[in-house]
Design a protein around this motif. Structure first.
Motif, mmCIF file in Angstrom:
data_model
loop_
_atom_site.group_PDB
_atom_site.id
_atom_site.type_symbol
_atom_site.label_atom_id
_atom_site.label_comp_id
_atom_site.label_asym_id
_atom_site.label_seq_id
_atom_site.Cartn_x
_atom_site.Cartn_y
_atom_site.Cartn_z
ATOM 1 N N ARG A 44 0.856 -1.178 0.000
ATOM 2 C CA ARG A 44 0.000 0.000 0.000
ATOM 3 C C ARG A 44 0.896 1.232 0.000
ATOM 4 O O ARG A 44 1.526 1.541 1.011
ATOM 5 C CB ARG A 44 -0.908 -0.004 1.235
ATOM 6 C CG ARG A 44 -1.840 1.214 1.314
ATOM 7 C CD ARG A 44 -2.671 1.183 2.592
ATOM 8 N NE ARG A 44 -1.863 1.266 3.810
ATOM 9 C CZ ARG A 44 -1.405 2.399 4.345
ATOM 10 N NH1 ARG A 44 -1.626 3.561 3.761
ATOM 11 N NH2 ARG A 44 -0.700 2.368 5.479
ATOM 12 N N GLU A 79 1.899 5.039 0.289
ATOM 13 C CA GLU A 79 1.397 6.232 0.971
ATOM 14 C C GLU A 79 2.527 7.250 1.013
ATOM 15 O O GLU A 79 3.503 7.068 1.746
ATOM 16 C CB GLU A 79 0.935 5.899 2.386
ATOM 17 C CG GLU A 79 0.304 7.096 3.099
ATOM 18 C CD GLU A 79 -0.179 6.742 4.480
ATOM 19 O OE1 GLU A 79 0.384 7.269 5.450
ATOM 20 O OE2 GLU A 79 -1.108 5.911 4.586
ATOM 21 N N TYR A 87 3.866 0.473 2.310
ATOM 22 C CA TYR A 87 3.603 -0.392 3.455
ATOM 23 C C TYR A 87 3.255 -1.790 2.963
ATOM 24 O O TYR A 87 2.458 -1.944 2.033
ATOM 25 C CB TYR A 87 2.456 0.166 4.301
ATOM 26 C CG TYR A 87 2.827 1.460 4.976
ATOM 27 C CD1 TYR A 87 3.364 1.459 6.253
ATOM 28 C CD2 TYR A 87 2.674 2.686 4.327
ATOM 29 C CE1 TYR A 87 3.726 2.641 6.879
ATOM 30 C CE2 TYR A 87 3.033 3.865 4.944
ATOM 31 C CZ TYR A 87 3.558 3.837 6.220
ATOM 32 O OH TYR A 87 3.922 5.000 6.833
#
Length: 110
Positions: A65, A67, A72
């Protein structure tokens, strides 16, 4: 080779490397973790960790993920399902072996 066999082979290859297994275990213990966090204290370079993450991702064992500047990683428990299914075919084999061990232990120490 069928697709199930191919997936099992990919999983086994991904988990065969002890460093990669350690990376996967650290990810599995965390909700989410970055490459920098995985690298810290591991004794492995960030480039090597990234390569291990790539293999784990291709095997379906981790998801990422992004960001901002960080990515992550989190474990994908369902990625182990083909391996667990494959191993379940041998359940009867192991059950018999455990029963034999149990009987032997009772003979040794009644």
């Amino acid at each position: 080779m069928n697709s199930e066999t191919t997936q099992i082979t990919i999983l086994m290859r991904a988990l065969a490397d002890p460093t990669r297994r350690a990376v996967f275990e650290r990810i599995a213990e965390a909700d989410e973790i970055t490459v920098a966090e995985l690298t810290r204290g591991s004794g492995v370079t960030q480039g090597a960790v990234s390569q291990h993450l790539k293999a784990l991702k291709q095997a379906g064992l981790v998801a990422e993920r992004p960001e901002g500047r960080n990515v992550y990683y989190r474990a994908q428990p369902g990625g182990l399902l083909p391996l667990a299914d494959w191993m379940s075919h041998y359940r009867a084999f192991w059950r018999k072996r455990f029963n034999n061990i149990r009987s032997l232990l009772k003979e040794i120490d009644p």
